[in-house]
Design a protein around this motif. Structure first.
Motif, PDB file in Angstrom:
ATOM      1  N   PRO A   7     -24.674 -41.778  16.447  1.00 44.00           N
ATOM      2  CA  PRO A   7     -25.715 -41.236  17.322  1.00 44.00           C
ATOM      3  C   PRO A   7     -27.015 -40.947  16.585  1.00 44.00           C
ATOM      4  O   PRO A   7     -28.094 -41.130  17.128  1.00 44.00           O
ATOM      5  CB  PRO A   7     -25.085 -39.951  17.876  1.00 44.00           C
ATOM      6  CG  PRO A   7     -23.622 -40.197  17.824  1.00 44.00           C
ATOM      7  CD  PRO A   7     -23.414 -41.063  16.597  1.00 44.00           C
ATOM      8  N   ARG A  10     -28.894 -44.221  16.126  1.00 45.45           N
ATOM      9  CA  ARG A  10     -29.471 -44.642  17.405  1.00 45.45           C
ATOM     10  C   ARG A  10     -30.721 -43.836  17.717  1.00 45.45           C
ATOM     11  O   ARG A  10     -31.718 -44.378  18.197  1.00 45.45           O
ATOM     12  CB  ARG A  10     -28.449 -44.480  18.528  1.00 45.45           C
ATOM     13  CG  ARG A  10     -27.358 -45.498  18.496  1.00 45.45           C
ATOM     14  CD  ARG A  10     -26.449 -45.356  19.674  1.00 45.45           C
ATOM     15  NE  ARG A  10     -25.309 -46.255  19.529  1.00 45.45           N
ATOM     16  CZ  ARG A  10     -24.162 -46.087  20.106  1.00 45.45           C
ATOM     17  NH1 ARG A  10     -23.961 -45.051  20.891  1.00 45.45           N
ATOM     18  NH2 ARG A  10     -23.194 -46.953  19.929  1.00 45.45           N
ATOM     19  N   PHE A  11     -30.664 -42.545  17.450  1.00 40.86           N
ATOM     20  CA  PHE A  11     -31.831 -41.693  17.697  1.00 40.86           C
ATOM     21  C   PHE A  11     -32.990 -42.103  16.799  1.00 40.86           C
ATOM     22  O   PHE A  11     -34.131 -42.154  17.247  1.00 40.86           O
ATOM     23  CB  PHE A  11     -31.461 -40.223  17.478  1.00 40.86           C
ATOM     24  CG  PHE A  11     -32.575 -39.281  17.801  1.00 40.86           C
ATOM     25  CD1 PHE A  11     -32.969 -39.087  19.116  1.00 40.86           C
ATOM     26  CD2 PHE A  11     -33.230 -38.592  16.800  1.00 40.86           C
ATOM     27  CE1 PHE A  11     -33.999 -38.223  19.418  1.00 40.86           C
ATOM     28  CE2 PHE A  11     -34.265 -37.729  17.095  1.00 40.86           C
ATOM     29  CZ  PHE A  11     -34.640 -37.541  18.416  1.00 40.86           C
ATOM     30  N   GLN A  12     -32.712 -42.419  15.544  1.00 37.71           N
ATOM     31  CA  GLN A  12     -33.760 -42.872  14.623  1.00 37.71           C
ATOM     32  C   GLN A  12     -34.366 -44.185  15.127  1.00 37.71           C
ATOM     33  O   GLN A  12     -35.575 -44.391  15.037  1.00 37.71           O
ATOM     34  CB  GLN A  12     -33.203 -43.050  13.209  1.00 37.71           C
ATOM     35  CG  GLN A  12     -32.808 -41.760  12.529  1.00 37.71           C
ATOM     36  CD  GLN A  12     -33.996 -40.850  12.341  1.00 37.71           C
ATOM     37  OE1 GLN A  12     -35.103 -41.310  12.081  1.00 37.71           O
ATOM     38  NE2 GLN A  12     -33.766 -39.557  12.482  1.00 37.71           N
TER      39      GLN A  12
END
Length: 92
Positions: A7, A10-12
């Protein structure tokens, strides 16, 4: 080999995409501002009139289209469709 996306990664990735989109938007805004500063006032007047016409005419056209479409559906629901007679034509 398969890459495992956590996660956090993915956020990065989302943050990187948002940063690229922000930079691109900023470049477009700066280019547009430079273009407007170089534009003579008669062209600005024509552009303003064209934009005003688009902003007023397009919603009216869409509203009329949706209104007539609803009216058609209501008319079909109330009166029904007339049966069509099929003509038999010979192949000759």
């Amino acid at each position: 080999m398969k890459t495992i996306h956590t996660p956090a990664s993915r956020f990065q990735s989302i943050l990187r995409n948002a940063e690229v989109a922000g930079r691109t938007t900023w470049r477009l805004a700066k280019a547009g501002a430079r273009y407007l500063t170089r534009m003579p006032w008669p062209v600005l007047l024509v552009l303003a009139i064209a934009l005003a016409a688009l902003v007023t005419i397009v919603p009216i056209v869409l509203a009329l289209f949706v209104g007539l479409l609803v009216l058609k559906f209501v008319a079909v629901a109330v009166f029904g469709r007339p049966q069509r007679r099929l003509r038999h034509t010979s192949g000759e």
